[in-house]
Structure formats: structure tokens, C-alpha cells
Design a protein around this motif. Structure first.
Motif, PDB file in Angstrom:
ATOM      1  N   ALA A  42      13.589 -12.996  -8.361  1.00  0.00           N
ATOM      2  CA  ALA A  42      14.285 -14.055  -8.951  1.00  0.00           C
ATOM      3  C   ALA A  42      13.152 -15.257  -9.329  1.00  0.00           C
ATOM      4  CB  ALA A  42      15.067 -14.983  -7.978  1.00  0.00           C
ATOM      5  N   GLU A  43      13.080 -15.808 -10.639  1.00  0.00           N
ATOM      6  CA  GLU A  43      12.290 -16.487 -11.039  1.00  0.00           C
ATOM      7  C   GLU A  43      12.681 -17.991 -11.522  1.00  0.00           C
ATOM      8  OE1 GLU A  43      11.204 -14.436 -14.564  1.00  0.00           O
ATOM      9  OE2 GLU A  43      10.305 -12.887 -13.485  1.00  0.00           O
ATOM     10  N   ASN A  44      11.914 -18.923 -10.857  1.00  0.00           N
ATOM     11  CA  ASN A  44      12.257 -20.164 -11.176  1.00  0.00           C
ATOM     12  C   ASN A  44      13.774 -20.598 -10.618  1.00  0.00           C
ATOM     13  OD1 ASN A  44       9.718 -20.486 -12.679  1.00  0.00           O
ATOM     14  ND2 ASN A  44      10.498 -19.930 -14.509  1.00  0.00           N
ATOM     15  N   GLY A  45      14.135 -20.177  -9.604  1.00  0.00           N
ATOM     16  CA  GLY A  45      15.391 -20.434  -9.173  1.00  0.00           C
ATOM     17  C   GLY A  45      16.565 -19.822  -9.718  1.00  0.00           C
ATOM     18  N   GLY A  46      16.322 -19.121 -10.922  1.00  0.00           N
ATOM     19  CA  GLY A  46      17.368 -18.385 -11.507  1.00  0.00           C
ATOM     20  C   GLY A  46      17.367 -16.836 -11.126  1.00  0.00           C
ATOM     21  N   LEU A  47      18.521 -16.072 -11.454  1.00  0.00           N
ATOM     22  CA  LEU A  47      18.704 -14.687 -11.191  1.00  0.00           C
ATOM     23  C   LEU A  47      17.620 -14.056 -12.148  1.00  0.00           C
ATOM     24  CD1 LEU A  47      22.212 -14.100 -10.681  1.00  0.00           C
ATOM     25  CD2 LEU A  47      20.660 -14.483  -8.787  1.00  0.00           C
ATOM     26  N   HIS A  48      17.080 -12.753 -11.786  1.00  0.00           N
ATOM     27  CA  HIS A  48      16.244 -12.223 -12.521  1.00  0.00           C
ATOM     28  C   HIS A  48      17.479 -11.123 -13.485  1.00  0.00           C
ATOM     29  CE1 HIS A  48      14.531  -8.088 -13.716  1.00  0.00           C
ATOM     30  NE2 HIS A  48      13.264  -8.678 -13.446  1.00  0.00           N
ATOM     31  N   GLU A  71      21.424 -10.476 -13.226  1.00  0.00           N
ATOM     32  CA  GLU A  71      22.458 -11.313 -14.084  1.00  0.00           C
ATOM     33  C   GLU A  71      23.103  -9.880 -14.426  1.00  0.00           C
ATOM     34  OE1 GLU A  71      20.988 -13.513 -17.001  1.00  0.00           O
ATOM     35  OE2 GLU A  71      20.045 -15.079 -15.615  1.00  0.00           O
TER      36      GLU A  71
END
Ligand code: FES
Ligand code: FES
Length: 150
Positions: A78-84, A88
Motif C-alpha cells: 500500500a502506498e500513501n495510506g491507499g490500497l495498491h 483495489e
């Protein structure tokens, strides 16, 4: 003994018994339960991680073999708190049922798409041949791979 290894970009120094697996070190020593322990025999792929950029079964690697090396687990995707994007795609395609196989599959798919951004069906089958899922029948997982690739 003590070992030092980099996990998800962070350097860790931890105690490890010489015979314990990298999977045990990740889950029990470092508190990273994303890599699952289903067979401990290299059969199911639920423990898949990247070791120096190469997809491996963490249950088949000794923790001491990771000394001085770089490991990426599903928690590190995951990057910057979002899903990869692969995570997704699994959600969007409905490719998760009990979810036990999902971390390993996500790692394998992310590795595949990095190596082959538009994989053929045969490439997908080959890439996922080491990951067992007992719930989905694989069709939704294929849909997720195609979605992630697109
Ligand atoms: S737990 Fe490692 S391959 Fe099954
Ligand atoms: S979703 Fe249950 S084993 Fe794959």
C-alpha cells in the motif's frame, strides 16, 4: 541469535532461532501478520513475499537467510495510506471470499504485473500456479488480474 533485515523499507534488528522461518520472523517477531501461514510446506503460496525483489514462499526461507536482505510483505504494498492497484482490483472484482489466500495472491499478481504489464492468460496461470484458493474457483481472481493490468 540476532538478525538484521529490512522489511517494507524499515530496518529491523530482531532475535531469531536459527531454525525458524522467515514467515515466523515476520509474523511472530516483527508483528506483521499479513503473510499467512497455511501449509508451511511451500504448497499454498499464502506466505508469498518479495526477497530482494524475488517472489518466495516465506515459509521455505530461514529467517537467518534474510539477514542483510530486503523483504517486502503485503503490508508494504500500500502506498500513501491507499490500497495498491492490485488490492483495489481484488476488491472491485469480488476476488476475495474468506481472504486467507488473498495476501499471497496479491503479492504474486503485483510481481507478475511488474514483470509483464499486460500478461496473457497463460502467463497469469503460470504466475498463480503456486497460489491455492479454496473458495473462489479462480475466475474472479483472473478478473482481478485483468482489471489490475488494465
Ligand atoms: S504457508 Fe508457505 S507456501 Fe503455504
Ligand atoms: S478466498 Fe478463501 S482460500 Fe481463497
Amino acid at each position: 541469535m540476532r538478525i538484521a533485515l529490512t522489511v517494507n523499507g524499515e530496518l529491523h534488528d530482531t532475535e531469531a532461532w536459527p531454525g525458524e522461518s522467515l514467515l515466523y520472523v515476520l509474523r511472530e517477531r516483527l508483528g506483521l501478520p499479513g503473510s499467512k501461514n497455511a501449509c508451511e510446506q511451500g504448497e499454498c503460496g499464502s506466505c508469498s513475499v518479495l526477497l530482494d525483489g524475488v517472489l518466495v514462499c516465506a515459509c521455505l526461507v530461514l529467517g537467518v537467510q534474510a539477514e542483510g536482505h530486503e523483504v517486502v510483505t503485503v503490508e508494504g504494498l500500500a502506498e500513501n495510506g491507499g490500497l495498491h492497484p492490485v488490492q483495489e482490483a481484488f476488491v472491485e472484482a469480488g476476488a476475495v471470499q474468506c481472504g486467507f489466500c488473498t495476501p499471497g495472491l496479491v503479492m504474486a499478481v503485483a510481481d507478475l504485473i511488474r514483470r509483464s504489464p499486460s500478461p496473457s492468460d497463460d502467463e497469469i496461470r503460470e504466475a498463480l500456479s503456486g497460489n491455492l484458493c479454496r473458495c473462489t474457483g479462480y475466475q474472479k481472481i483472473f478478473d482481478a488480474v485483468r482489471l489490475a493490468a488494465s
